[in-house]
Design a protein around this motif. Structure first.
Motif, PDB file in Angstrom:
ATOM      1  N   ASP A   1       0.729  -1.209  -0.059  1.00 41.63           N
ATOM      2  CA  ASP A   1       0.005   0.127   0.026  1.00 41.63           C
ATOM      3  C   ASP A   1       0.876   1.062   0.253  1.00 41.63           C
ATOM      4  O   ASP A   1       0.300   2.597  -0.086  1.00 41.63           O
ATOM      5  CB  ASP A   1      -0.981  -0.018   1.204  1.00 41.63           C
ATOM      6  CG  ASP A   1      -0.476   0.030   2.463  1.00 41.63           C
ATOM      7  OD1 ASP A   1       0.911  -0.082   2.603  1.00 41.63           O
ATOM      8  OD2 ASP A   1      -0.982   0.061   3.508  1.00 41.63           O
TER       9      ASP A   1
ATOM     10  N   ASP B   1       3.756   4.306  -5.035  1.00 48.32           N
ATOM     11  CA  ASP B   1       3.738   5.796  -5.270  1.00 48.32           C
ATOM     12  C   ASP B   1       4.096   5.701  -6.898  1.00 48.32           C
ATOM     13  O   ASP B   1       5.292   5.841  -7.121  1.00 48.32           O
ATOM     14  CB  ASP B   1       4.685   6.599  -4.598  1.00 48.32           C
ATOM     15  CG  ASP B   1       4.620   8.078  -4.943  1.00 48.32           C
ATOM     16  OD1 ASP B   1       3.535   8.433  -5.565  1.00 48.32           O
ATOM     17  OD2 ASP B   1       5.095   8.771  -4.291  1.00 48.32           O
TER      18      ASP B   1
ATOM     19  N   ALA C   1      -2.542   9.725  -7.359  1.00 47.75           N
ATOM     20  CA  ALA C   1      -3.373   9.255  -6.469  1.00 47.75           C
ATOM     21  C   ALA C   1      -4.173   8.083  -7.154  1.00 47.75           C
ATOM     22  O   ALA C   1      -4.457   6.902  -6.484  1.00 47.75           O
ATOM     23  CB  ALA C   1      -3.854   9.903  -5.390  1.00 47.75           C
ATOM     24  N   ASP C   2      -4.942   8.397  -8.056  1.00 46.11           N
ATOM     25  CA  ASP C   2      -6.165   7.578  -8.715  1.00 46.11           C
ATOM     26  C   ASP C   2      -5.289   6.211  -9.197  1.00 46.11           C
ATOM     27  O   ASP C   2      -5.951   4.942  -8.945  1.00 46.11           O
ATOM     28  CB  ASP C   2      -6.914   8.249  -9.745  1.00 46.11           C
ATOM     29  CG  ASP C   2      -7.679   9.199  -9.346  1.00 46.11           C
ATOM     30  OD1 ASP C   2      -8.071   9.412  -8.322  1.00 46.11           O
ATOM     31  OD2 ASP C   2      -8.109  10.339 -10.055  1.00 46.11           O
TER      32      ASP C   2
ATOM     33  N   ASP D   1      -2.415   5.132  -8.043  1.00 47.98           N
ATOM     34  CA  ASP D   1      -1.850   4.273  -6.956  1.00 47.98           C
ATOM     35  C   ASP D   1      -3.121   3.349  -6.278  1.00 47.98           C
ATOM     36  O   ASP D   1      -2.964   2.245  -5.859  1.00 47.98           O
ATOM     37  CB  ASP D   1      -1.204   5.147  -5.983  1.00 47.98           C
ATOM     38  CG  ASP D   1      -0.097   5.778  -6.556  1.00 47.98           C
ATOM     39  OD1 ASP D   1       0.553   5.299  -7.491  1.00 47.98           O
ATOM     40  OD2 ASP D   1       0.353   6.899  -5.833  1.00 47.98           O
ATOM     41  N   GLY D   2      -4.400   4.059  -6.179  1.00 48.42           N
ATOM     42  CA  GLY D   2      -5.488   3.376  -5.457  1.00 48.42           C
ATOM     43  C   GLY D   2      -5.921   2.111  -6.347  1.00 48.42           C
ATOM     44  O   GLY D   2      -6.249   1.076  -5.895  1.00 48.42           O
ATOM     45  N   HIS D   3      -5.686   2.479  -7.702  1.00 48.11           N
ATOM     46  CA  HIS D   3      -6.172   1.089  -8.502  1.00 48.11           C
ATOM     47  C   HIS D   3      -5.040   0.203  -8.489  1.00 48.11           C
ATOM     48  O   HIS D   3      -5.469  -1.082  -8.591  1.00 48.11           O
ATOM     49  CB  HIS D   3      -6.313   1.525 -10.097  1.00 48.11           C
ATOM     50  CG  HIS D   3      -6.715   0.677 -10.960  1.00 48.11           C
ATOM     51  ND1 HIS D   3      -6.539   0.625 -12.363  1.00 48.11           N
ATOM     52  CD2 HIS D   3      -7.693  -0.423 -10.667  1.00 48.11           C
ATOM     53  CE1 HIS D   3      -7.112  -0.459 -13.067  1.00 48.11           C
ATOM     54  NE2 HIS D   3      -7.801  -1.076 -12.006  1.00 48.11           N
TER      55      HIS D   3
ATOM     56  N   LYS E   1      -3.345  -0.797  -5.712  1.00 47.39           N
ATOM     57  CA  LYS E   1      -3.709  -1.192  -4.326  1.00 47.39           C
ATOM     58  C   LYS E   1      -4.829  -2.295  -4.320  1.00 47.39           C
ATOM     59  O   LYS E   1      -4.996  -3.287  -3.489  1.00 47.39           O
ATOM     60  CB  LYS E   1      -3.983  -0.099  -3.352  1.00 47.39           C
ATOM     61  CG  LYS E   1      -2.693   0.798  -3.232  1.00 47.39           C
ATOM     62  CD  LYS E   1      -2.975   1.817  -2.314  1.00 47.39           C
ATOM     63  CE  LYS E   1      -1.691   2.755  -2.046  1.00 47.39           C
ATOM     64  NZ  LYS E   1      -1.831   3.906  -1.371  1.00 47.39           N
ATOM     65  N   SER E   2      -5.998  -2.025  -5.336  1.00 49.95           N
ATOM     66  CA  SER E   2      -6.995  -2.571  -5.452  1.00 49.95           C
ATOM     67  C   SER E   2      -7.221  -4.157  -5.841  1.00 49.95           C
ATOM     68  O   SER E   2      -6.014  -4.754  -6.253  1.00 49.95           O
ATOM     69  CB  SER E   2      -7.950  -1.974  -6.395  1.00 49.95           C
ATOM     70  OG  SER E   2      -7.901  -2.407  -7.861  1.00 49.95           O
TER      71      SER E   2
END
Length: 184
Positions: free
Chosen positions: A64, A67, A71-72, A74-76, A78-79
Motif C-alpha cells: 500500500d 507511489d 493518487a487515482d 495508486d489506488g487502482h 492497490k485494489s
C-alpha cells in the motif's frame, strides 16, 4: 574496487530506506513509460567479502506504499485488480544464491513473492562502493536491475486499446538503489 577488495566489508547490514529506492518502470498505452516506487520497505543484507556466494539479502515491501505520482492510479494498483493490498499487504524477496561476476558486478537470485505466488527472480547488481558517513556509519551501496513478467505472479488486469495493443505491458523493469548500514 574489485571483488577481491570486499573482504573488509563482511558483516550484517540494514537497508537505509531513507537513502534507498525500490522502483519500477512499465510501458503504458504502448507509447510511454510510467515509473513508480514503494515508499515503505525494510531489508537486511549479509555480505561475505571473502566468499560472495555466502552473501544474502532479505526485503519486505508494503504494497500500500506504492507511489506513481497519481493518487487515482495508486489506488487502482492497490485494489483487487492488481496487488490486492488488503489481502496481500507485503511483497517479499529472499535470496537463495549470490555470485561475483567480475569487477564490481554481482548477481543475486532469490524468491519473489507477490499475491501469495513465489517465483525466482535474478537481480544484476553493481557495487557502488563503501564509505563511512559523517555520523560514523559504515555504508555500502548497490545498484540493481531485473525484469519480470507480471502475469507470472497473477497480475493480469489489462485493457485493450482501440489502436491495438494493451494499456499495460506484461514486462516490468525493476530497479534498486540500495544504501545499507553495517549493524553495530
Amino acid at each position: 574496487m574489485t571483488n577481491a577488495d570486499l573482504t573488509g566489508l563482511t558483516g550484517d547490514y540494514t537497508i537505509d530506506t531513507a537513502h534507498s529506492t525500490i522502483g519500477f518502470t512499465v510501458r503504458h498505452a504502448m507509447v510511454t513509460n510510467v515509473k513508480g516506487k514503494f515508499l515503505d520497505f525494510s531489508g537486511s543484507l549479509h555480505l561475505d567479502g571473502g566468499d560472495p556466494s555466502a552473501s544474502t539479502a532479505s526485503i519486505d515491501v508494503k504494497m500500500d506504499s506504492i507511489d506513481t505520482g497519481s493518487a487515482d492510479r495508486d489506488g487502482h494498483l492497490k485494489s483487487a485488480d492488481f496487488f490486492k493490498a488488503d489481502e496481500f499487504p507485503t511483497m517479499t524477496f529472499r535470496s537463495t544464491s549470490a555470485e561475483a561476476l567480475g569487477d564490481d558486478d554481482y548477481r543475486i537470485t532469490g524468491d519473489l513473492t507477490i499475491l501469495g505466488t513465489t517465483k525466482p527472480l535474478t537481480i544484476d547488481l553493481e557495487f557502488n562502493g563503501a564509505a563511512k558517513d559523517p555520523f560514523g556509519n559504515e555504508r555500502v551501496g548497490f545498484e540493481g536491475k531485473a525484469e519480470i513478467k507480471r502475469s507470472e505472479w497473477g497480475l493480469t488486469w489489462n485493457a485493450a486499446l482501440e489502436t491495438g495493443g494493451v494499456l499495460i505491458s506484461d514486462k516490468i523493469k525493476l530497479n534498486f538503489d540500495i544504501s545499507a548500514i553495517r549493524n553495530a
